[in-house]
Design a protein around this motif. Structure first.
Motif, PDB file in Angstrom:
ATOM      1  N   GLU A 100       0.721  -1.399  -0.022  1.00  0.00           N
ATOM      2  CA  GLU A 100       0.200  -0.068   0.022  1.00  0.00           C
ATOM      3  C   GLU A 100       0.771   1.277  -0.132  1.00  0.00           C
ATOM      4  O   GLU A 100       0.461   2.548  -0.161  1.00  0.00           O
ATOM      5  N   THR A 101       2.405   1.218   0.035  1.00  0.00           N
ATOM      6  CA  THR A 101       3.298   2.139   0.071  1.00  0.00           C
ATOM      7  C   THR A 101       3.532   2.862  -1.331  1.00  0.00           C
ATOM      8  O   THR A 101       3.586   1.850  -1.962  1.00  0.00           O
ATOM      9  N   GLY A 102       3.802   3.981  -1.436  1.00  0.00           N
ATOM     10  CA  GLY A 102       4.414   4.460  -2.584  1.00  0.00           C
ATOM     11  C   GLY A 102       5.883   4.998  -2.461  1.00  0.00           C
ATOM     12  O   GLY A 102       6.287   5.146  -1.339  1.00  0.00           O
ATOM     13  N   LYS A 103       6.184   5.594  -3.617  1.00  0.00           N
ATOM     14  CA  LYS A 103       7.474   6.514  -3.558  1.00  0.00           C
ATOM     15  C   LYS A 103       7.434   7.608  -2.805  1.00  0.00           C
ATOM     16  O   LYS A 103       8.552   7.717  -2.230  1.00  0.00           O
ATOM     17  N   GLY A 104       6.143   8.095  -2.326  1.00  0.00           N
ATOM     18  CA  GLY A 104       6.169   9.280  -1.609  1.00  0.00           C
ATOM     19  C   GLY A 104       6.451   9.013  -0.193  1.00  0.00           C
ATOM     20  O   GLY A 104       6.536   9.809   0.855  1.00  0.00           O
ATOM     21  N   ASP A 105       6.264   7.650   0.207  1.00  0.00           N
ATOM     22  CA  ASP A 105       6.577   7.031   1.601  1.00  0.00           C
ATOM     23  C   ASP A 105       7.912   6.411   1.929  1.00  0.00           C
ATOM     24  O   ASP A 105       8.387   6.164   2.935  1.00  0.00           O
ATOM     25  N   ASN A 106       8.827   6.875   0.911  1.00  0.00           N
ATOM     26  CA  ASN A 106      10.107   6.123   0.937  1.00  0.00           C
ATOM     27  C   ASN A 106      10.826   6.939   2.337  1.00  0.00           C
ATOM     28  O   ASN A 106      11.868   6.209   2.852  1.00  0.00           O
ATOM     29  N   ARG A 107      10.734   8.118   2.686  1.00  0.00           N
ATOM     30  CA  ARG A 107      11.421   8.697   3.744  1.00  0.00           C
ATOM     31  C   ARG A 107      10.930   7.961   5.011  1.00  0.00           C
ATOM     32  O   ARG A 107      11.742   7.684   5.915  1.00  0.00           O
ATOM     33  N   ASP A 108       9.447   8.001   5.092  1.00  0.00           N
ATOM     34  CA  ASP A 108       9.051   7.449   6.236  1.00  0.00           C
ATOM     35  C   ASP A 108       9.457   5.875   6.440  1.00  0.00           C
ATOM     36  O   ASP A 108       9.677   5.278   7.660  1.00  0.00           O
ATOM     37  N   LEU A 109       9.494   5.070   5.457  1.00  0.00           N
ATOM     38  CA  LEU A 109       9.956   3.854   5.395  1.00  0.00           C
ATOM     39  C   LEU A 109      11.374   3.617   5.656  1.00  0.00           C
ATOM     40  O   LEU A 109      11.523   2.965   6.454  1.00  0.00           O
ATOM     41  N   GLY A 110      12.217   4.275   5.184  1.00  0.00           N
ATOM     42  CA  GLY A 110      13.764   4.431   5.528  1.00  0.00           C
ATOM     43  C   GLY A 110      13.852   4.584   7.107  1.00  0.00           C
ATOM     44  O   GLY A 110      14.983   4.169   7.644  1.00  0.00           O
ATOM     45  N   HIS A 111      13.028   5.362   7.730  1.00  0.00           N
ATOM     46  CA  HIS A 111      13.120   5.616   9.330  1.00  0.00           C
ATOM     47  C   HIS A 111      12.859   4.234   9.913  1.00  0.00           C
ATOM     48  O   HIS A 111      13.100   4.249  11.392  1.00  0.00           O
ATOM     49  N   LEU A 112      12.202   3.327   9.343  1.00  0.00           N
ATOM     50  CA  LEU A 112      12.003   2.062  10.003  1.00  0.00           C
ATOM     51  C   LEU A 112      13.067   1.159  10.294  1.00  0.00           C
ATOM     52  O   LEU A 112      13.144   0.188  11.262  1.00  0.00           O
ATOM     53  N   PHE A 140      17.925  -7.230   9.599  1.00  0.00           N
ATOM     54  CA  PHE A 140      18.326  -5.911  10.047  1.00  0.00           C
ATOM     55  C   PHE A 140      17.869  -5.532  11.144  1.00  0.00           C
ATOM     56  O   PHE A 140      16.690  -5.768  11.586  1.00  0.00           O
ATOM     57  N   LEU A 141      18.610  -4.923  11.928  1.00  0.00           N
ATOM     58  CA  LEU A 141      18.122  -4.267  13.127  1.00  0.00           C
ATOM     59  C   LEU A 141      17.052  -2.963  12.704  1.00  0.00           C
ATOM     60  O   LEU A 141      17.396  -2.223  11.734  1.00  0.00           O
ATOM     61  N   VAL A 142      16.025  -2.882  13.479  1.00  0.00           N
ATOM     62  CA  VAL A 142      15.127  -1.744  13.221  1.00  0.00           C
ATOM     63  C   VAL A 142      15.793  -0.341  13.896  1.00  0.00           C
ATOM     64  O   VAL A 142      16.705  -0.441  14.662  1.00  0.00           O
ATOM     65  N   SER A 143      15.015   0.653  13.548  1.00  0.00           N
ATOM     66  CA  SER A 143      15.409   2.153  13.848  1.00  0.00           C
ATOM     67  C   SER A 143      15.170   1.907  15.536  1.00  0.00           C
ATOM     68  O   SER A 143      14.378   1.236  16.118  1.00  0.00           O
ATOM     69  N   ASP A 144      15.968   3.152  16.164  1.00  0.00           N
ATOM     70  CA  ASP A 144      15.450   3.083  17.582  1.00  0.00           C
ATOM     71  C   ASP A 144      14.080   3.424  18.204  1.00  0.00           C
ATOM     72  O   ASP A 144      13.714   2.971  18.891  1.00  0.00           O
ATOM     73  N   ASP A 145      13.272   4.171  17.077  1.00  0.00           N
ATOM     74  CA  ASP A 145      12.045   4.755  17.326  1.00  0.00           C
ATOM     75  C   ASP A 145      11.111   3.545  17.248  1.00  0.00           C
ATOM     76  O   ASP A 145      10.270   3.428  17.903  1.00  0.00           O
ATOM     77  N   VAL A 146      11.673   2.632  16.161  1.00  0.00           N
ATOM     78  CA  VAL A 146      10.621   1.323  16.155  1.00  0.00           C
ATOM     79  C   VAL A 146      10.732   0.440  17.262  1.00  0.00           C
ATOM     80  O   VAL A 146       9.942  -0.119  17.711  1.00  0.00           O
ATOM     81  N   SER A 147      12.131   0.401  17.629  1.00  0.00           N
ATOM     82  CA  SER A 147      12.555  -0.720  18.905  1.00  0.00           C
ATOM     83  C   SER A 147      11.722  -0.034  19.949  1.00  0.00           C
ATOM     84  O   SER A 147      10.987  -0.873  20.713  1.00  0.00           O
ATOM     85  N   VAL A 148      11.897   1.227  20.336  1.00  0.00           N
ATOM     86  CA  VAL A 148      11.135   1.717  21.513  1.00  0.00           C
ATOM     87  C   VAL A 148       9.464   1.624  21.357  1.00  0.00           C
ATOM     88  O   VAL A 148       8.768   1.078  22.426  1.00  0.00           O
ATOM     89  N   TYR A 149       8.925   1.547  20.278  1.00  0.00           N
ATOM     90  CA  TYR A 149       7.538   1.383  19.849  1.00  0.00           C
ATOM     91  C   TYR A 149       7.360  -0.119  20.184  1.00  0.00           C
ATOM     92  O   TYR A 149       6.330  -0.487  20.810  1.00  0.00           O
ATOM     93  N   VAL A 150       8.175  -0.905  19.573  1.00  0.00           N
ATOM     94  CA  VAL A 150       7.645  -2.474  19.663  1.00  0.00           C
ATOM     95  C   VAL A 150       7.950  -2.892  21.291  1.00  0.00           C
ATOM     96  O   VAL A 150       6.958  -3.734  21.868  1.00  0.00           O
ATOM     97  N   LYS A 151       8.673  -2.287  21.936  1.00  0.00           N
ATOM     98  CA  LYS A 151       8.938  -2.660  23.268  1.00  0.00           C
ATOM     99  C   LYS A 151       8.271  -2.154  24.275  1.00  0.00           C
ATOM    100  O   LYS A 151       7.884  -2.625  25.482  1.00  0.00           O
ATOM    101  N   LEU A 162       7.176   7.464  16.439  1.00  0.00           N
ATOM    102  CA  LEU A 162       6.663   7.122  15.205  1.00  0.00           C
ATOM    103  C   LEU A 162       5.226   7.969  14.971  1.00  0.00           C
ATOM    104  O   LEU A 162       4.544   8.051  15.919  1.00  0.00           O
ATOM    105  N   SER A 163       5.180   8.183  13.671  1.00  0.00           N
ATOM    106  CA  SER A 163       3.695   8.737  13.197  1.00  0.00           C
ATOM    107  C   SER A 163       2.827   7.699  13.196  1.00  0.00           C
ATOM    108  O   SER A 163       3.167   6.582  13.353  1.00  0.00           O
ATOM    109  N   GLU A 164       1.451   7.886  13.126  1.00  0.00           N
ATOM    110  CA  GLU A 164       0.418   6.849  13.021  1.00  0.00           C
ATOM    111  C   GLU A 164       0.553   6.003  11.930  1.00  0.00           C
ATOM    112  O   GLU A 164       0.307   4.971  12.209  1.00  0.00           O
ATOM    113  N   LYS A 165       1.065   6.467  10.846  1.00  0.00           N
ATOM    114  CA  LYS A 165       0.957   5.679   9.599  1.00  0.00           C
ATOM    115  C   LYS A 165       2.164   4.696   9.765  1.00  0.00           C
ATOM    116  O   LYS A 165       2.098   3.513   9.642  1.00  0.00           O
ATOM    117  N   GLN A 166       3.321   5.152  10.539  1.00  0.00           N
ATOM    118  CA  GLN A 166       4.413   4.182  10.819  1.00  0.00           C
ATOM    119  C   GLN A 166       4.000   3.180  11.837  1.00  0.00           C
ATOM    120  O   GLN A 166       4.435   1.969  11.491  1.00  0.00           O
TER     121      GLN A 166
END
Length: 423
Positions: A100-112, A140-151, A162-166
């Motif tokens: 469901e993601t597109g090229k416009g989401d590349n920056r947010d995806l990269g932050h994962l 791969f290890l996820v980003s610090d923001d994703v790790s904090v969110y998951v744990k 993280l944003s609601e979309k992320q």
């Protein structure tokens, strides 16, 4: 006063004495209960914050190593390889698992992903160029923001960045098993890092061990020899009294004073390098010596005089009495005091900060004159970092340090019971 009245007075006196004894016993139980409650609270807080430091969050992707996507026309050309875009295959893999993601989401995806994810792709290709053009399953290890969110998604003490979309993306990837938690081997295999996900305690552990080796090799023989001389051979005069008073006073000197002494003597005067285990061990030796000398003298004093008298009675010299009879009996107490002094030195931070061991050290030291840090200083650095992910790293490092301290105290108890001789 008749006998009945006297007996009543005695009974009343006994009742008062028993009441005082019960109150005193109650105060003791209450003090122990308060101490245990404080200890449980401390450990619960440390473990509650630090156990997630032993867990890493990874994402597993099917990465297409397409040379066109990476703008890598000739992999054998070193300049072209260095200019290639190794992040592009990762974005392609994320688009494949999140259609469901597109090229416009590349920056947010990269932050994962961790900032080191692209480096892993590069290293993989550099090790085997035949993988170019294939699709590889990589974790791969996820980003610090994703790790904090998951744990810590449900923990109000942690701010989710993280944003609601992320967050929806991460939830979806967790449901599909693409993002998973596992034992954090990175924490024990890496040195320090600016990225909390790649930060580990291996460098600090090795630095602490090297520093403790220097401290032990210097402080134990010097401390025991000084204790034997003062207790068995030194004449009782003003000079020895002066030395004894100063040894007792040095045991109460703040540890930061020893750091200032080490900075002035070992670094400024002798020109030894900063932030190395050799200087750290010398400083901690100065700090530990009074404790070892005092405990060793107490162990020597505990040997009964009859042992000395019996040895002298069969013709043993003064040195033979000390080495063959007194020292073996006093050795358990000496070892116990030395290990406790070493455990105290292991947890010291202030003197090591003054000799430069607060520096940011990435590499694991391989010798006594390599730049290094130690566990207490590593905890100090992480505790002052603004990233939330470093909170769990600091607490996890505290748990590692406490494990070493408990192990050293348990070793002291075991050695004392194992080597103790009864007479």
């Amino acid at each position: 006063m008749n006998n009945q009245q006297q007996a009543e007075l005695v009974r009343q006196s006994l009742k008062r004495r028993y009441r005082k004894e019960r109150r005193f016993r109650l105060y003791g139980i209450l003090a122990i209960a308060i101490a245990l409650a404080a200890l449980v609270t401390l450990f619960a807080d440390i473990i509650g914050k630090g156990y997630t430091g032993f867990i890493k969050t990874t994402i597993t992707l099917e990465v297409p190593l397409d040379p066109q996507t990476m703008y890598l026309e000739d992999a054998t050309d070193k300049d072209a390889f260095n200019m290639a875009d190794f992040k592009a295959p990762l974005l392609t893999a994320l688009h494949n698992v999140l259609p469901e993601t597109g090229k416009g989401d590349n920056r947010d995806l990269g932050h994962l992903l961790s900032s080191y994810a692209a480096n892993k792709v590069r290293d993989t290709l550099e090790a085997d160029l035949s993988l170019l053009g294939t699709t590889q399953t990589m974790s791969f290890l996820v980003s610090d923001d994703v790790s904090v969110y998951v744990k810590h998604a449900d923990d109000p003490n942690y701010s989710i960045q993280l944003s609601e979309k992320q967050q929806r993306w991460v939830d979806r990837l967790q449901e599909r098993g693409i993002i998973q938690n596992s034992f954090n081997d990175v924490f024990f295999e890496n040195g320090d890092s600016r990225d909390p996900g790649h930060a580990g305690v291996l460098g600090a552990i090795v630095g602490s061990l090297l520093t403790m080796v220097v401290t032990l090799l210097l402080s134990f023989p010097i401390g025991v020899a000084a204790a034997i001389y003062l207790e068995e051979f030194a004449p009782q005069n003003r000079l020895t009294d002066f030395i004894e008073v100063n040894i007792n006073n040095l045991a109460a000197v703040p540890s930061i004073i020893f750091g200032l002494l080490g900075l002035a003597v070992f670094i400024n005067l002798f020109g030894l390098p900063r932030s190395v285990p050799l200087v750290g061990g010398l400083v901690l030796t100065l700090m530990t010596l009074p404790t070892i000398i005092i405990s060793s003298r107490a162990a020597i004093k505990s040997v009964p005089p009859s042992i000395r008298e019996a040895a002298e009675g069969i013709g043993a010299s003064r040195m033979q009495v000390v080495l063959h009879h007194v020292l073996p009996l006093a050795l358990p107490g000496m070892l116990t005091g030395s290990i406790i002094g070493m455990a105290q030195a292991l947890g010291e931070t202030a003197p090591l900060l003054l000799i430069g061991m607060v520096a940011f050290i990435v590499d694991v030291p391989s010798g006594f004159v390599d730049s290094a840090t130690v566990l207490p200083v590593q905890i100090f650095l992480w505790a002052g970092s603004p990233e939330l992910a470093f909170i769990e790293r600091a607490s996890a490092a505290i748990m590692v340090l406490l494990t070493f301290l408990i192990a050293m105290n348990a070793l002291a108890i075991w050695l004392r019971r194992r080597l103790e001789r009864r007479w």
